[in-house]
Design a protein around this motif. Structure first.
Motif, PDB file in Angstrom:
ATOM      1  N   GLY A  92       0.705  -1.124   0.068  1.00  0.00           N
ATOM      2  CA  GLY A  92      -0.044  -0.049  -0.078  1.00  0.00           C
ATOM      3  C   GLY A  92       0.857   1.345  -0.182  1.00  0.00           C
ATOM      4  O   GLY A  92       2.024   1.233  -0.272  1.00  0.00           O
ATOM      5  N   VAL A  93       0.130   2.320   0.422  1.00  0.00           N
ATOM      6  CA  VAL A  93       0.707   3.827   0.497  1.00  0.00           C
ATOM      7  C   VAL A  93       0.961   4.121   1.746  1.00  0.00           C
ATOM      8  O   VAL A  93       0.062   3.915   2.569  1.00  0.00           O
ATOM      9  N   VAL A  94       2.225   4.592   2.217  1.00  0.00           N
ATOM     10  CA  VAL A  94       2.506   5.080   3.665  1.00  0.00           C
ATOM     11  C   VAL A  94       3.549   6.013   3.593  1.00  0.00           C
ATOM     12  O   VAL A  94       4.162   6.157   2.579  1.00  0.00           O
ATOM     13  N   GLN A  95       3.270   6.860   4.589  1.00  0.00           N
ATOM     14  CA  GLN A  95       4.480   8.036   4.679  1.00  0.00           C
ATOM     15  C   GLN A  95       5.607   7.603   5.143  1.00  0.00           C
ATOM     16  O   GLN A  95       5.680   6.544   5.927  1.00  0.00           O
ATOM     17  N   ALA A  96       6.588   8.290   4.934  1.00  0.00           N
ATOM     18  CA  ALA A  96       7.726   8.051   5.681  1.00  0.00           C
ATOM     19  C   ALA A  96       7.878   7.817   7.251  1.00  0.00           C
ATOM     20  O   ALA A  96       7.170   8.872   7.455  1.00  0.00           O
ATOM     21  N   GLY A  97       8.334   6.806   7.647  1.00  0.00           N
ATOM     22  CA  GLY A  97       8.499   6.736   9.143  1.00  0.00           C
ATOM     23  C   GLY A  97       7.465   5.799   9.400  1.00  0.00           C
ATOM     24  O   GLY A  97       7.436   5.297  10.594  1.00  0.00           O
ATOM     25  N   GLY A  98       6.520   5.444   8.609  1.00  0.00           N
ATOM     26  CA  GLY A  98       5.396   4.548   9.098  1.00  0.00           C
ATOM     27  C   GLY A  98       5.924   3.174   8.749  1.00  0.00           C
ATOM     28  O   GLY A  98       6.945   2.710   8.508  1.00  0.00           O
ATOM     29  N   SER A  99       4.766   2.426   8.939  1.00  0.00           N
ATOM     30  CA  SER A  99       4.758   0.742   8.869  1.00  0.00           C
ATOM     31  C   SER A  99       3.798   0.070   8.178  1.00  0.00           C
ATOM     32  O   SER A  99       2.936   0.549   7.882  1.00  0.00           O
ATOM     33  N   LEU A 100       4.500  -1.232   7.600  1.00  0.00           N
ATOM     34  CA  LEU A 100       3.495  -1.967   6.879  1.00  0.00           C
ATOM     35  C   LEU A 100       3.730  -3.360   6.944  1.00  0.00           C
ATOM     36  O   LEU A 100       5.175  -3.560   7.516  1.00  0.00           O
ATOM     37  N   ARG A 101       2.947  -4.173   7.060  1.00  0.00           N
ATOM     38  CA  ARG A 101       3.418  -5.933   7.247  1.00  0.00           C
ATOM     39  C   ARG A 101       2.783  -6.292   6.100  1.00  0.00           C
ATOM     40  O   ARG A 101       1.612  -6.371   5.543  1.00  0.00           O
ATOM     41  N   LEU A 102       3.609  -7.039   5.400  1.00  0.00           N
ATOM     42  CA  LEU A 102       3.517  -7.746   3.965  1.00  0.00           C
ATOM     43  C   LEU A 102       3.344  -9.174   4.543  1.00  0.00           C
ATOM     44  O   LEU A 102       3.952  -9.629   5.439  1.00  0.00           O
TER      45      LEU A 102
END
Length: 124
Positions: free
Chosen positions: A10-20
């Motif tokens: 997805g789309v996230v701002q710098a410093g954020g998190s994602l889980r694939l």
């Protein structure tokens, strides 16, 4: 045969998190090493992280070490990549892969099965 399906991009701002997440079909997957690779536009596919068949041994590229964590749950035939402190340079198409070996490799040519990829976009 093993089939792999990625999700969670997805789309996230710098410093954020994602889980694939990567869902695998086939019982043999529990005997295979797994890995995550990524490819940005105009660049070659690069290794991100790998994990052994039993989830004990993990390896990371220098660019993500300390920010990303790979894990697997063999009972569910899944492999995950937790990505924290994301940077714009992490923007890429992320692929899950499986290697018919017990321990993961950093070389894409060693992997036998690939998913279709999930897109990660990190905005500044």
């Amino acid at each position: 045969q093993v089939q792999l399906v990625e999700s969670g991009g997805g789309v996230v701002q710098a410093g954020g998190s994602l889980r694939l997440s990567c869902a695998a079909s086939g019982r043999a997957f529990t005997n295979y090493a797994a890995g995550w690779f990524r490819q940005a536009p105009g660049k070659e596919r690069e290794f991100v992280a790998g994990i052994s068949y039993n989830g004990i041994a993990a390896i990371y590229s220098d660019s993500v070490k300390g920010r990303f964590t790979i894990s697997r749950v063999n009972a569910k035939n899944t492999v995950s990549l937790q990505m924290n402190s994301l940077k714009p340079e992490d923007t890429a198409l992320y692929y899950c892969a499986a290697d018919e070996a017990l321990y993961s490799s950093t070389y894409s040519v060693d992997y036998d099965y690939w998913g279709q990829g999930t897109q990660v976009n990190v905005s500044s």
